[in-house]
Design a protein around this motif. Sequence first.
Motif, short mmCIF file in Angstrom:
data_model
loop_
_atom_site.label_atom_id
_atom_site.label_comp_id
_atom_site.label_asym_id
_atom_site.label_seq_id
_atom_site.Cartn_x
_atom_site.Cartn_y
_atom_site.Cartn_z
N PRO A 33 71.89 49.36 23.75
CA PRO A 33 70.89 49.63 24.79
C PRO A 33 71.33 49.21 26.19
O PRO A 33 71.93 48.16 26.38
N GLN A 34 71.02 50.06 27.15
CA GLN A 34 71.37 49.83 28.55
C GLN A 34 70.15 49.43 29.38
O GLN A 34 70.24 49.29 30.61
N ALA A 35 69.02 49.27 28.75
CA ALA A 35 67.78 48.90 29.43
C ALA A 35 66.85 48.32 28.36
O ALA A 35 67.09 48.52 27.16
N PRO A 36 65.79 47.61 28.77
CA PRO A 36 64.87 47.03 27.77
C PRO A 36 64.33 48.09 26.81
O PRO A 36 64.13 47.80 25.62
N ARG A 81 63.64 56.77 33.20
CA ARG A 81 64.69 57.76 33.48
C ARG A 81 65.04 58.50 32.21
O ARG A 81 65.17 57.89 31.14
N VAL A 82 65.22 59.82 32.33
CA VAL A 82 65.71 60.65 31.23
C VAL A 82 67.10 61.14 31.63
O VAL A 82 67.27 61.67 32.73
N VAL A 83 68.08 60.92 30.75
CA VAL A 83 69.47 61.27 31.06
C VAL A 83 70.03 62.15 29.96
O VAL A 83 69.80 61.89 28.77
N ASN A 84 70.73 63.19 30.38
CA ASN A 84 71.51 63.98 29.42
C ASN A 84 72.95 64.04 29.91
O ASN A 84 73.21 64.41 31.05
N ASN A 85 73.87 63.67 29.05
CA ASN A 85 75.29 63.79 29.35
C ASN A 85 75.79 65.02 28.62
O ASN A 85 75.61 65.13 27.40
N CYS A 86 76.42 65.94 29.36
CA CYS A 86 76.87 67.21 28.75
C CYS A 86 78.37 67.36 28.91
O CYS A 86 78.88 67.44 30.04
N PHE A 99 68.69 63.23 24.60
CA PHE A 99 68.23 62.79 25.91
C PHE A 99 67.97 61.29 25.80
O PHE A 99 67.22 60.84 24.93
N HIS A 100 68.62 60.54 26.70
CA HIS A 100 68.38 59.10 26.77
C HIS A 100 67.05 58.88 27.49
O HIS A 100 66.82 59.46 28.57
N LEU A 101 66.20 58.05 26.94
CA LEU A 101 64.95 57.65 27.60
C LEU A 101 65.09 56.15 27.90
O LEU A 101 65.14 55.33 26.98
N ARG A 105 62.98 48.55 33.34
CA ARG A 105 63.58 47.90 34.52
C ARG A 105 63.79 48.99 35.57
O ARG A 105 63.74 50.19 35.25
N PHE A 106 64.09 48.55 36.82
CA PHE A 106 64.38 49.53 37.87
C PHE A 106 65.74 50.15 37.60
O PHE A 106 66.71 49.45 37.30
N MET A 107 65.83 51.46 37.72
CA MET A 107 67.07 52.19 37.50
C MET A 107 67.78 52.43 38.83
O MET A 107 67.20 53.04 39.73
N GLU A 108 69.00 51.96 38.93
CA GLU A 108 69.79 52.18 40.16
C GLU A 108 70.20 53.66 40.27
O GLU A 108 70.24 54.39 39.28
N TRP A 109 70.54 54.04 41.49
CA TRP A 109 71.10 55.37 41.75
C TRP A 109 72.12 55.25 42.84
O TRP A 109 71.88 54.47 43.79
#
Length: 112
Positions: A33-36, A81-86, A99-101, A105-109
Amino acid sequence: MEDCIFCRIINEEVPAKKVYEDSEFLVFADVNPQAPVHNLVIPKKHISNIMEIRDGEMLGRLFEVVQKVAQQEGIASDGFRVVNNCGENGGQTVDHLHFHLLGGRFMEWPPG
Ligand code: 5GP
Ligand code: ZN
């Protein structure tokens, strides 16, 4: 697909912490996991990635699942944040559409 780790999770040949399941989709906790909150939302049908999607309506249903799980996990109101790596440059490491959900925590950009 026999050699697909996510198909093996769907078939319960490999254990995973399930968060949501219906006839079409499975949501389970990411093993690293990359977030809580870090869940993976996948269709049970093996589709390699975004480029292989033929049934666009499936995506609408998948995002209804995202809504349900965000509510269930308590991250809907604060945001997530929803992330898809293709593919290779997208950083995709498992060739089963997911899809990563991410939340809690606050997501950086921007991402790396
Ligand atoms: P990708 O890099 O393809 O976008 O994401 C693949 C994700 O699957 C990674 O975040 C990785 O931690 C997760 N993952 C890989 N193998 C397993 C597994 O066997 N079980 C679970 N729960 N997650 C996995
Ligand atoms: Zn698969």
